[in-house]
Write a protein that holds these residues in place. Structure first.
Motif, PDB file in Angstrom:
ATOM      1  N   ILE A   1       0.845  -1.186   0.000  1.00  0.00           N
ATOM      2  CA  ILE A   1       0.000   0.000   0.000  1.00  0.00           C
ATOM      3  C   ILE A   1       0.886   1.244   0.000  1.00  0.00           C
ATOM      4  O   ILE A   1       1.765   1.391   0.858  1.00  0.00           O
ATOM      5  CB  ILE A   1      -0.932   0.006   1.216  1.00  0.00           C
ATOM      6  CG1 ILE A   1      -1.934  -1.160   1.111  1.00  0.00           C
ATOM      7  CG2 ILE A   1      -1.678   1.334   1.327  1.00  0.00           C
ATOM      8  CD1 ILE A   1      -2.863  -1.287   2.297  1.00  0.00           C
TER       9      ILE A   1
ATOM     10  N   THR B   1      -7.670   8.274  -1.806  1.00  0.00           N
ATOM     11  CA  THR B   1      -7.609   7.055  -1.012  1.00  0.00           C
ATOM     12  C   THR B   1      -7.386   7.390   0.459  1.00  0.00           C
ATOM     13  O   THR B   1      -6.946   8.485   0.814  1.00  0.00           O
ATOM     14  CB  THR B   1      -6.478   6.137  -1.499  1.00  0.00           C
ATOM     15  OG1 THR B   1      -5.226   6.796  -1.316  1.00  0.00           O
ATOM     16  CG2 THR B   1      -6.668   5.781  -2.967  1.00  0.00           C
TER      17      THR B   1
ATOM     18  N   ARG C   1      -0.490  -4.664   2.913  1.00  0.00           N
ATOM     19  CA  ARG C   1      -0.666  -4.945   1.496  1.00  0.00           C
ATOM     20  C   ARG C   1      -2.152  -4.986   1.130  1.00  0.00           C
ATOM     21  O   ARG C   1      -3.012  -5.118   2.012  1.00  0.00           O
ATOM     22  CB  ARG C   1      -0.017  -6.292   1.137  1.00  0.00           C
ATOM     23  CG  ARG C   1       1.506  -6.297   1.328  1.00  0.00           C
ATOM     24  CD  ARG C   1       2.091  -7.674   1.074  1.00  0.00           C
ATOM     25  NE  ARG C   1       3.547  -7.674   1.182  1.00  0.00           N
ATOM     26  CZ  ARG C   1       4.367  -7.405   0.178  1.00  0.00           C
ATOM     27  NH1 ARG C   1       3.873  -7.150  -1.037  1.00  0.00           N
ATOM     28  NH2 ARG C   1       5.672  -7.411   0.352  1.00  0.00           N
ATOM     29  N   ARG C   2      -2.408  -4.914  -0.151  1.00  0.00           N
ATOM     30  CA  ARG C   2      -3.787  -4.953  -0.643  1.00  0.00           C
ATOM     31  C   ARG C   2      -4.230  -6.406  -0.818  1.00  0.00           C
ATOM     32  O   ARG C   2      -4.463  -6.887  -1.921  1.00  0.00           O
ATOM     33  CB  ARG C   2      -3.900  -4.157  -1.943  1.00  0.00           C
ATOM     34  CG  ARG C   2      -3.576  -2.688  -1.766  1.00  0.00           C
ATOM     35  CD  ARG C   2      -3.973  -1.852  -2.952  1.00  0.00           C
ATOM     36  NE  ARG C   2      -3.623  -0.456  -2.762  1.00  0.00           N
ATOM     37  CZ  ARG C   2      -4.309   0.414  -2.033  1.00  0.00           C
ATOM     38  NH1 ARG C   2      -5.413   0.016  -1.408  1.00  0.00           N
ATOM     39  NH2 ARG C   2      -3.917   1.680  -1.912  1.00  0.00           N
TER      40      ARG C   2
ATOM     41  N   GLU D   1      -7.052  -0.001   5.463  1.00  0.00           N
ATOM     42  CA  GLU D   1      -7.616  -0.801   4.375  1.00  0.00           C
ATOM     43  C   GLU D   1      -7.231  -2.278   4.429  1.00  0.00           C
ATOM     44  O   GLU D   1      -7.840  -3.099   3.752  1.00  0.00           O
ATOM     45  CB  GLU D   1      -7.190  -0.195   3.036  1.00  0.00           C
ATOM     46  CG  GLU D   1      -7.767   1.198   2.814  1.00  0.00           C
ATOM     47  CD  GLU D   1      -7.323   1.817   1.515  1.00  0.00           C
ATOM     48  OE1 GLU D   1      -6.243   1.443   1.028  1.00  0.00           O
ATOM     49  OE2 GLU D   1      -8.057   2.665   0.985  1.00  0.00           O
ATOM     50  N   VAL D   2      -6.239  -2.631   5.204  1.00  0.00           N
ATOM     51  CA  VAL D   2      -5.768  -4.015   5.233  1.00  0.00           C
ATOM     52  C   VAL D   2      -6.788  -4.906   5.929  1.00  0.00           C
ATOM     53  O   VAL D   2      -7.294  -4.588   7.007  1.00  0.00           O
ATOM     54  CB  VAL D   2      -4.423  -4.116   5.965  1.00  0.00           C
ATOM     55  CG1 VAL D   2      -3.972  -5.573   6.046  1.00  0.00           C
ATOM     56  CG2 VAL D   2      -3.372  -3.282   5.261  1.00  0.00           C
TER      57      VAL D   2
END
Length: 392
Positions: free
Chosen positions: A10, A17, A330-331, A358-359
């Motif tokens: 990320i 975002t 990470r995504r 977001e993870v």
């Protein structure tokens, strides 16, 4: 055994975002708040202003040659990322770098009158001394008459949801408006967690703390209960060696929290005395490893820290940042199994986390679909959803 899966790191370089918003809005708000909260002199104020300009529109500049931890940060990627925009390096790295540079700006590591002064302490103490904390401690009196198992479950959920008090969210405009009813957990391995704790009676629990104040208090209460009822023989509380991410817990914050408990009334004071005794007799110890403030995931931890976790009956990671470092920032596809991304961790591991980034891993397809349908992607960062995940 198949290789551990990977996904894109990320970054914060995509406008609109969540990571970009943190770098562009929350970090400047934090710097301005620190500048206002303490009467820093002209030198520190100029350094904070320079940091504000750098983090919003400049590039990453190396630590001074005489910085005590320059070699450590070289090993953590400083040389690789120097000269790049703050937005074009891994978001986890950029965030960590902000806090290291903020401490440099206020003279935290430099001999002089500001050495060792926590720039976030005013906010931490205000929260710890708040009337809300009084109400939460008073509620322990009602809990004291409940069966031990019911107490344990309540304290576990208190530790989990206490993360919503994270001060980093409340130093920016977005954070002050984050208030929502507690929803169901998006993943709940609590029964597996209790099975591990029931068999760990002579073993050690490592608890990797996240925030100070109103989150650290329920963490300590959970530890006190587990010790008192024989779920564990010993606890090691991992804290930060210096102020980090606004509200992350240090040794000083642990002492403040224990004093807050011992100075309260009723059941809270009894818990405080038990914790004080556990600290003095060694059943509760503190660990402040330098890697706790690293911008790297835990799969790159040094051997001595790996050995500590390997010797534990269970390691419990608290909070959003620790989750990002445990699974990798990470995504990941949300249905990526939690067990897969924690495969390299040296022993049983649990994560207690409210979602503020977001993870995410370990969701069922149905859960992911329901969340997306109801809230699009806001559920990932709002702090109104939580998880308990375990890999035994």
């Amino acid at each position: 055994m198949p290789d551990t899966p990977t996904a894109p790191l990320i970054l914060g370089n995509e406008p609109g975002t969540f990571p970009h918003g943190v770098l562009a809005e929350r970090h400047p708000a934090i710097i301005r708040r620190v500048r206002e909260d303490l009467p820093f002199g002209p030198e520190q104020r100029r350094a904070l202003d320079a940091l504000l300009a750098s983090c919003t529109g400049g590039v990453i500049e190396p630590l001074p040659a005489d910085a005590h931890d320059r070699d450590r940060w070289e090993g953590w990627g400083m040389g690789t990322y120097a000269g790049r925009s703050w937005y074009d390096v891994p978001w986890l790295w950029s965030e960590s770098w902000l806090y290291r540079q903020l401490l440099h700006a206020v003279g935290y590591f430099t001999p002089g009158p500001w050495q060792g002064i926590d720039p976030f302490r005013p906010a931490k103490l205000a929260e710890l001394g708040s009337s809300t904390t009084d109400e939460e401690l008073a509620a322990l009196d009602d809990l004291a008459d409940r069966p031990a198992e019911e107490q344990a479950r309540a304290l576990l959920h208190g530790s989990l949801w206490g993360n919503r008090a994270d001060l980093g969210f409340r130093l920016s405009a977005e954070g002050t408006t984050t208030a929502a009813p507690v929803p169901a957990l998006v993943a709940d391995d609590s029964e597996r967690l209790w099975r591990l704790l029931r068999t760990a009676g002579t073993g050690t629990l490592c608890l990797v703390a996240d925030n100070a104040g109103r989150e650290l208090v329920p963490d300590l209460l959970l530890i006190a209960h587990l010790l008192a009822h024989g779920h564990i023989a010993r606890a090691v509380l991992h804290v930060k060696p210096y102020p980090y991410y606004v509200s992350d817990a240090t040794t000083a914050d642990v002492l403040d929290a224990v004093r807050r408990l011992t100075g309260a009334r009723g059941a809270a004071a009894e818990h405080g005395r038990r914790l004080w005794t556990a600290l003095t007799d060694g059943r509760l110890t503190l660990r402040a490893h330098p890697f706790s403030c690293s911008p790297l995931p835990y799969d790159r931890m040094p051997d001595d820290l790996r050995a500590d976790f390997a010797a534990a009956s269970l390691t419990m990671f608290k909070g959003d940042l620790n989750y990002r470092r445990l699974v990798g920032d990470r995504r990941w596809p949300p249905t990526t199994p939690f067990a897969d991304v924690t495969r390299s961790f040296p022993g049983p591991v649990a994560a207690l986390r409210t979602l503020k980034s977001e993870v995410i891993t370990g969701l069922t397809p149905d859960t992911e679909a329901a969340l997306v349908a109801a809230e699009e992607q806001r559920w990932r960062v709002s702090g109104t959803h939580a998880l308990i995940q375990v890999r035994s």
